[in-house]
Write an enzyme that holds these catalytic residues in place. Sequence first.
Site, mmCIF file in Angstrom:
data_model
loop_
_atom_site.group_PDB
_atom_site.id
_atom_site.type_symbol
_atom_site.label_atom_id
_atom_site.label_comp_id
_atom_site.label_asym_id
_atom_site.label_seq_id
_atom_site.Cartn_x
_atom_site.Cartn_y
_atom_site.Cartn_z
ATOM 1 N N HIS A 35 0.830 -1.210 0.000
ATOM 2 C CA HIS A 35 0.000 0.000 0.000
ATOM 3 C C HIS A 35 0.862 1.256 0.000
ATOM 4 O O HIS A 35 2.062 1.239 0.306
ATOM 5 C CB HIS A 35 -0.922 0.005 1.221
ATOM 6 C CG HIS A 35 -0.175 0.058 2.534
ATOM 7 N ND1 HIS A 35 0.385 1.213 3.022
ATOM 8 C CD2 HIS A 35 0.096 -0.910 3.437
ATOM 9 C CE1 HIS A 35 0.969 0.967 4.175
ATOM 10 N NE2 HIS A 35 0.816 -0.319 4.451
ATOM 11 N N GLU B 244 -2.274 -7.160 7.099
ATOM 12 C CA GLU B 244 -1.005 -7.171 7.813
ATOM 13 C C GLU B 244 -1.103 -8.079 9.041
ATOM 14 O O GLU B 244 -2.206 -8.450 9.471
ATOM 15 C CB GLU B 244 -0.653 -5.731 8.227
ATOM 16 C CG GLU B 244 0.656 -5.538 8.954
ATOM 17 C CD GLU B 244 1.848 -6.001 8.143
ATOM 18 O OE1 GLU B 244 2.154 -7.206 8.218
ATOM 19 O OE2 GLU B 244 2.482 -5.165 7.462
#
Length: 223
Positions: free
Chosen positions: A10, A88
């Site tokens: 990201h 994550e």
Amino acid sequence: MPTQVLFIRHGETDWNRIKRIQGHIDIPLAESGIDQAQRLAERLARDARDAARLDAIYSSDLRRAQQTAQPAATALGLELRLVEALRERAYGVFQGHDSREIAQRYPDEYARWQTRDPGFAPEGGESVRSFYHRVLHAVDEIVRAHPDGRIACVTHGGVLDCVYRRACGLPLDAARNYPLLNTSINTVEFVEDGTARVLSWADIAHLSVASDDDGLARREGQG
């Protein structure tokens, strides 16, 4: 023919800049990250015009990944497919703190963290081992859904780390010496027997300025 996957970290967040662990906390992109996402979309659209078309775009369901992936999905006319398992690593009580704060607040857990023990999990979080298996199971399912395809997975630094270790046969407790850059394109090829190999790594040719790796030579997990 193998399946080719573009693993994309990201864009930059404000917490990336100050090295604060995000984990599952749903932090949005910074203005710089929004710009990175637009440049990524333009790059993937150019590649598609040059016959490097993507069949699908997947994303972690956390906002920073979705905000990075959506401009590319829109530019390519593809539905953005959200996968929670591409999140994550969950860092439990470490989330929301930087390394110095963790050392002060949780000295015993911090000491365990520094040993790189794959079985260690912060209170309320995941161990590296559990995280690794969660990620690889999700990636294997996505790859199986696109035999001979070319797809993108927009995700997090820790997920890229898991993929790289699998492809290169690196143990989970080995120190990292490869970058995990914001909005980088990291291309991995998967073949039918389950093996994988890195085709290219940390490609940021689409960005106007250098991207950051906020964990290298520190602690991973800010992604």
